[in-house]
Design a protein around this motif. Structure first.
Motif, PDB file in Angstrom:
ATOM      1  N   ILE A  73     -33.014  69.580 -34.134  1.00 57.72           N
ATOM      2  CA  ILE A  73     -33.984  68.384 -33.863  1.00 57.72           C
ATOM      3  C   ILE A  73     -33.864  68.051 -32.386  1.00 57.72           C
ATOM      4  O   ILE A  73     -32.754  67.899 -31.896  1.00 57.72           O
ATOM      5  CB  ILE A  73     -33.494  67.193 -34.710  1.00 57.72           C
ATOM      6  N   PHE A  74     -35.078  67.971 -31.768  1.00 60.95           N
ATOM      7  CA  PHE A  74     -35.105  67.365 -30.477  1.00 60.95           C
ATOM      8  C   PHE A  74     -35.540  65.974 -30.670  1.00 60.95           C
ATOM      9  O   PHE A  74     -36.776  65.730 -31.188  1.00 60.95           O
ATOM     10  CB  PHE A  74     -36.155  68.222 -29.381  1.00 60.95           C
ATOM     11  N   ALA A  75     -34.761  65.289 -29.941  1.00 62.14           N
ATOM     12  CA  ALA A  75     -35.098  63.677 -30.112  1.00 62.14           C
ATOM     13  C   ALA A  75     -35.446  62.999 -28.710  1.00 62.14           C
ATOM     14  O   ALA A  75     -34.602  63.159 -27.806  1.00 62.14           O
ATOM     15  CB  ALA A  75     -34.183  62.953 -30.831  1.00 62.14           C
ATOM     16  N   VAL A  76     -36.465  62.270 -28.644  1.00 61.35           N
ATOM     17  CA  VAL A  76     -37.088  61.456 -27.557  1.00 61.35           C
ATOM     18  C   VAL A  76     -37.459  60.142 -27.735  1.00 61.35           C
ATOM     19  O   VAL A  76     -38.160  60.004 -28.844  1.00 61.35           O
ATOM     20  CB  VAL A  76     -37.697  62.188 -26.642  1.00 61.35           C
ATOM     21  N   THR A  77     -37.239  59.183 -27.005  1.00 59.51           N
ATOM     22  CA  THR A  77     -37.976  57.912 -27.133  1.00 59.51           C
ATOM     23  C   THR A  77     -38.600  57.656 -25.951  1.00 59.51           C
ATOM     24  O   THR A  77     -38.475  58.395 -24.844  1.00 59.51           O
ATOM     25  CB  THR A  77     -36.806  56.838 -27.204  1.00 59.51           C
ATOM     26  N   ASN A  78     -39.550  56.464 -25.830  1.00 61.30           N
ATOM     27  CA  ASN A  78     -40.625  56.426 -24.713  1.00 61.30           C
ATOM     28  C   ASN A  78     -40.301  54.820 -24.558  1.00 61.30           C
ATOM     29  O   ASN A  78     -40.945  54.175 -24.855  1.00 61.30           O
ATOM     30  CB  ASN A  78     -41.963  56.553 -25.340  1.00 61.30           C
ATOM     31  N   PHE A  79     -39.355  54.578 -23.448  1.00 63.12           N
ATOM     32  CA  PHE A  79     -39.141  53.316 -22.808  1.00 63.12           C
ATOM     33  C   PHE A  79     -40.511  52.739 -22.414  1.00 63.12           C
ATOM     34  O   PHE A  79     -40.896  51.498 -22.278  1.00 63.12           O
ATOM     35  CB  PHE A  79     -38.245  53.235 -21.723  1.00 63.12           C
ATOM     36  N   LEU A  80     -41.334  53.685 -21.749  1.00 64.93           N
ATOM     37  CA  LEU A  80     -42.520  53.227 -20.879  1.00 64.93           C
ATOM     38  C   LEU A  80     -43.484  52.589 -21.981  1.00 64.93           C
ATOM     39  O   LEU A  80     -44.499  51.546 -21.494  1.00 64.93           O
ATOM     40  CB  LEU A  80     -43.121  54.125 -20.048  1.00 64.93           C
ATOM     41  N   GLU A  81     -43.782  52.879 -23.135  1.00 64.57           N
ATOM     42  CA  GLU A  81     -44.480  52.408 -23.982  1.00 64.57           C
ATOM     43  C   GLU A  81     -44.366  50.675 -24.527  1.00 64.57           C
ATOM     44  O   GLU A  81     -45.120  49.932 -24.188  1.00 64.57           O
ATOM     45  CB  GLU A  81     -44.931  53.138 -25.306  1.00 64.57           C
ATOM     46  N   PRO A  82     -43.146  50.527 -24.722  1.00 61.72           N
ATOM     47  CA  PRO A  82     -42.912  49.117 -25.170  1.00 61.72           C
ATOM     48  C   PRO A  82     -42.890  48.330 -23.775  1.00 61.72           C
ATOM     49  O   PRO A  82     -43.169  46.806 -23.671  1.00 61.72           O
ATOM     50  CB  PRO A  82     -41.694  48.939 -25.797  1.00 61.72           C
ATOM     51  N   PHE A  83     -42.398  48.729 -22.558  1.00 65.61           N
ATOM     52  CA  PHE A  83     -42.453  48.227 -21.345  1.00 65.61           C
ATOM     53  C   PHE A  83     -43.723  47.728 -21.011  1.00 65.61           C
ATOM     54  O   PHE A  83     -43.857  46.696 -20.609  1.00 65.61           O
ATOM     55  CB  PHE A  83     -41.481  49.090 -20.298  1.00 65.61           C
ATOM     56  N   ALA A  84     -44.749  48.904 -21.042  1.00 65.05           N
ATOM     57  CA  ALA A  84     -45.984  48.241 -20.708  1.00 65.05           C
ATOM     58  C   ALA A  84     -46.631  47.258 -21.455  1.00 65.05           C
ATOM     59  O   ALA A  84     -47.625  46.329 -21.142  1.00 65.05           O
ATOM     60  CB  ALA A  84     -46.733  49.611 -20.613  1.00 65.05           C
ATOM     61  N   ALA A  85     -46.358  47.509 -22.973  1.00 63.90           N
ATOM     62  CA  ALA A  85     -46.921  46.513 -23.752  1.00 63.90           C
ATOM     63  C   ALA A  85     -46.371  45.132 -23.803  1.00 63.90           C
ATOM     64  O   ALA A  85     -47.287  43.967 -23.890  1.00 63.90           O
ATOM     65  CB  ALA A  85     -46.717  47.052 -25.252  1.00 63.90           C
ATOM     66  N   HIS A  86     -45.078  44.962 -23.268  1.00 61.36           N
ATOM     67  CA  HIS A  86     -44.541  43.684 -23.267  1.00 61.36           C
ATOM     68  C   HIS A  86     -44.103  43.216 -21.951  1.00 61.36           C
ATOM     69  O   HIS A  86     -43.836  41.943 -21.587  1.00 61.36           O
ATOM     70  CB  HIS A  86     -43.205  43.475 -24.286  1.00 61.36           C
TER      71      HIS A  86
END
Length: 320
Positions: A73-86
């Motif tokens: 499993i390769f796992a990654v999250t995207n900080f920028l998505e909630p950062f841009a949204a909020h």
């Protein structure tokens, strides 16, 4: 036996690069995880031979279903998505940490089949700097690191922490973009950090992350059991990188250092996030990509990673 390689965020920059490393190898079956399997990007992966599966990082049950039977499993999250949204680093950290913990819990549910969990993360700036520098898009991932180390010991034995360096496309971020000044007949890049600050680069991450992940899963004796791998292709100072970009584009450029206050006033919110990272790198230099406890960090040389695209070639393809 064909091994199932499950790739989170398969239509994103990192995910696409990991898919490309395994998609044409008959030893592996690629399972591409995305929120929207009907998107054009997801359908393109399907056309290449990937199994496209829907899951949402906020939905643990969907992740457990999507991960079932995985070997890698390769796992990654995207900080920028909630950062841009909020428009809030604190909110973005909380969301990213919750999503990453969901990923780890779902991966832990696959332990009977799982060989390797490759988690895309970043150094712990807060620990290295003894609390002086908290970089929000590092900190959310560091909370996930801590969860794996403290609460998922069986998963930890199969985990590699992959530190992914600076993208060439970061020049598209407004507070990092070089701007044309007609009266000077050159581009100017503003920063609250010294031009000598070293930047550890991955370049075009969609080209260069795949060879690292492939090397990681093929050398578990080196990389598993909580090993840390630094996924970088080269190191440039901020000014060296700017001058490389300028040469590639056939133009002139100058780096101009300004105060942290002026930098943040120029680009509210985003420059605060980027500024604290760059100021951490500036103060700690080569130590900024280390662990506070001094444990060994594996590099491309340690793993024999080859065939990486250089920053010069990456900049040739970058449009701002």
């Amino acid at each position: 036996m064909t091994k199932i390689v499950t790739v989170v965020g398969a239509t994103g920059q990192q995910g696409k690069g990991v898919v490309s490393a395994f998609i044409n190898n008959p030893a592996y079956h690629v399972r591409a995880i995305t929120r929207n399997p009907s998107s054009e990007a997801a359908q393109a992966l399907s056309a290449q031979g990937a199994e496209v599966v829907s899951a949402n990082l906020d939905d643990l049950a969907s992740l457990k279903t999507a991960f079932a039977g995985s070997h890698i499993i390769f796992a990654v999250t995207n900080f920028l998505e909630p950062f841009a949204a909020h428009q809030s680093p604190d909110k973005a950290m909380d969301i990213e940490a919750a999503q990453g913990i969901n990923l780890a819990r779902a991966a832990a549910a696959t332990l009977p089949t799982l060989d390797h969990y490759v988690w895309s993360t970043l150094p712990n700036a807060k620990a290295v700097s003894a609390g002086k520098h908290l970089v929000p898009h590092f900190e959310g991932k560091n909370r996930i690191d801590a969860y794996i180390r403290e609460h998922e010991p069986d998963l930890l034995r199969k985990t590699t922490f992959l530190w992914v360096g600076w993208y060439h496309s970061n020049y598209r971020t407004p507070c990092l973009t070089p701007y044309w000044i007609p009266t000077a007949q050159k581009y100017i890049q503003l920063g609250s950090f010294a031009p000598e600050v070293p930047i550890f680069c991955i370049g075009d991450v969609s080209r260069n992350i795949g060879p690292f992940v492939k090397a990681v899963v093929e050398q578990p004796e080196k990389t598993a059991n909580g090993g840390i791998v630094l996924a970088t292709s080269e190191i440039h100072t901020a000014d060296e990188m700017l001058q490389l970009w300028a040469r590639v584009k056939g133009t002139k450029a100058q780096f101009v250092q300004i105060s942290g206050k002026d930098y943040r006033d120029m680009w509210p919110v985003v420059a605060e996030e980027i500024g604290v990272m760059m100021e951490y790198w500036d103060e700690y230099r080569d130590r900024s990509w280390t662990e506070a406890d001094g444990r060994k960090i594996l590099t491309k040389e340690d793993l024999g990673v080859q065939g990486l695209q250089g920053m010069e070639e990456a900049f040739k393809e970058l449009e701002l």
